[in-house]
Design a protein around this motif. Structure first.
Motif, PDB file in Angstrom:
ATOM      1  N   GLU A  82      -7.483   0.446   5.714  1.00 19.47           N
ATOM      2  CA  GLU A  82      -6.261   0.622   6.478  1.00 19.47           C
ATOM      3  C   GLU A  82      -6.261   2.265   6.889  1.00 19.47           C
ATOM      4  O   GLU A  82      -5.578   2.425   7.819  1.00 19.47           O
ATOM      5  N   SER A  83      -6.562   2.834   5.894  1.00 23.72           N
ATOM      6  CA  SER A  83      -6.590   4.376   6.216  1.00 23.72           C
ATOM      7  C   SER A  83      -7.561   4.731   7.547  1.00 23.72           C
ATOM      8  O   SER A  83      -7.320   5.482   8.551  1.00 23.72           O
ATOM      9  N   GLU A  84      -8.788   4.209   7.803  1.00 22.07           N
ATOM     10  CA  GLU A  84      -9.584   4.265   8.908  1.00 22.07           C
ATOM     11  C   GLU A  84      -8.940   3.807   9.995  1.00 22.07           C
ATOM     12  O   GLU A  84      -9.282   4.392  11.114  1.00 22.07           O
ATOM     13  N   ASN A  85      -8.092   2.712  10.007  1.00 19.23           N
ATOM     14  CA  ASN A  85      -7.482   2.232  11.031  1.00 19.23           C
ATOM     15  C   ASN A  85      -6.363   2.967  11.650  1.00 19.23           C
ATOM     16  O   ASN A  85      -5.863   2.389  12.851  1.00 19.23           O
ATOM     17  N   LEU A  94       0.786  -1.263   0.159  1.00 23.58           N
ATOM     18  CA  LEU A  94      -0.008   0.025  -0.108  1.00 23.58           C
ATOM     19  C   LEU A  94       0.796   1.218  -0.104  1.00 23.58           C
ATOM     20  O   LEU A  94       0.526   2.277  -0.603  1.00 23.58           O
ATOM     21  N   ASN A  95       1.850   1.372   0.655  1.00 26.04           N
ATOM     22  CA  ASN A  95       2.941   2.327   0.832  1.00 26.04           C
ATOM     23  C   ASN A  95       3.898   2.553  -0.361  1.00 26.04           C
ATOM     24  O   ASN A  95       4.529   3.391  -0.468  1.00 26.04           O
ATOM     25  N   LEU A  96       3.768   1.504  -1.101  1.00 28.26           N
ATOM     26  CA  LEU A  96       4.827   1.385  -2.315  1.00 28.26           C
ATOM     27  C   LEU A  96       4.245   1.898  -3.423  1.00 28.26           C
ATOM     28  O   LEU A  96       4.937   2.275  -4.486  1.00 28.26           O
ATOM     29  N   LEU A  97       2.947   0.965  -3.935  1.00 34.46           N
ATOM     30  CA  LEU A  97       2.524   1.149  -5.304  1.00 34.46           C
ATOM     31  C   LEU A  97       1.060   1.833  -5.370  1.00 34.46           C
ATOM     32  O   LEU A  97       0.450   2.201  -4.102  1.00 34.46           O
TER      33      LEU A  97
END
Length: 294
Positions: free
Chosen positions: A290-293, A264-267
């Motif tokens: 994942e952003s909500e968490n 998620l943080n790479l692509l």
């Protein structure tokens, strides 16, 4: 002397797909497709992108595309990452190139053969010793070759090519070595410099001939590739560990999500979907979750 990495998309296209690359590409294709014989006398380098002619069909982005003098289409791809369903993508690109030759009203007799040459920086066929593999349509029981065998898939697996500089004998050896090892060389090997097309390829790959912006862009691309390789490997390892706790289908889904989380943080979402096999919608939902968490 320092050379750019021919395995990156930018460098590969610059060396083999630019306006000045015609003789280089002819030598390269004769070496890898025709065992070093001068079968190809002339070709035309054409736009490698294949926009969809049918609504809803995927775009196709190739590294290099050429049409030989006899009409044969050759599509070339250098693939660094072993993404999911890559083999299907190769077949899709070849079939799409074959089908989309025809214009409205033209008959099937106008179709010309398609050769898909794919170089991989990973083992495409584990357990197979040969570094070059060629596939055509054959009858299952006796191997009889299909009469209209117009699509050929050729794979070159770079990790399986293990010859050192002093062991290079054929022009095929030398071109594969160039692709695999040019980045690690600090001079042009003597036994390769006597081939004009290889000499020119090294000249194009020489970093001294690039601008600072081009070099920085190439370095970013290489770092991105290394990050992807590491993330995919880690994600698959963790995904397999989690997957063992569930059934076969559930485990596969967990593995895909575990890989996706690591990326998620790479692509971007499209790249993650292509790498994991998840749908684009599923990747977007995962990113939102994942952003909500956080």
């Amino acid at each position: 002397m320092k050379f750019i990495n021919p395995k990156t998309d930018y460098a590969f296209k610059k060396i083999f797909g630019s306006a000045e690359s015609k003789d280089i590409l002819i030598s390269f294709l004769n070496a890898l497709i025709y065992d070093g014989n001068s079968t190809i006398e002339d070709l035309e380098i054409i736009n490698p992108n294949l926009p969809p002619k049918v609504e809803g069909l995927k775009d196709t982005y190739l590294d290099v595309k050429a049409q030989l003098k006899n009409g044969t289409m050759v599509i070339i791809e250098m693939q660094v990452l072993n993404v999911q369903s890559f083999g299907k993508r190769v077949l899709f690109n070849a079939a799409k190139t074959y089908a989309f030759q025809l214009q409205k009203g033209e008959g099937y007799r106008m179709l010309k053969p398609v050769i898909a040459l794919t170089l991989t920086d990973f083992e495409m066929f584990p357990g197979r010793h040969q570094f070059t593999s060629r596939f055509v349509y054959r009858e299952v029981s006796d191997g009889y070759v299909y009469t209209e065998n117009d699509i050929e898939l050729i794979f070159v697996e770079l990790p399986k090519f293990t010859k050192e500089i002093e062991e290079l004998e054929t022009i095929t050896d030398k071109w594969i070595y160039f692709i695999k090892s040019a980045r690690s060389l600090d001079e042009v090997p003597t036994n390769m410099d006597n081939i004009p097309e290889l000499h020119r390829a090294f000249e194009i790959a020489n970093q001294a001939n690039l601008t600072r912006e081009e070099i920085e862009d190439l370095e970013r691309r290489e770092m991105f590739i290394y990050d992807q390789q590491g993330a995919v490997a880690l994600g698959r390892q963790e995904g397999r560990q989690e997957g063992r706790q569930e059934g076969r289908e559930a485990g596969k889904k967990e593995e895909q999500h575990a890989i996706a989380k690591k990326l998620l943080n790479l692509l971007d979402d499209e790249a993650i979907a292509a790498t994991t096999g998840l749908s684009l919608e599923a990747v977007r939902e995962l990113r939102e979750k994942e952003s909500e968490n956080l």
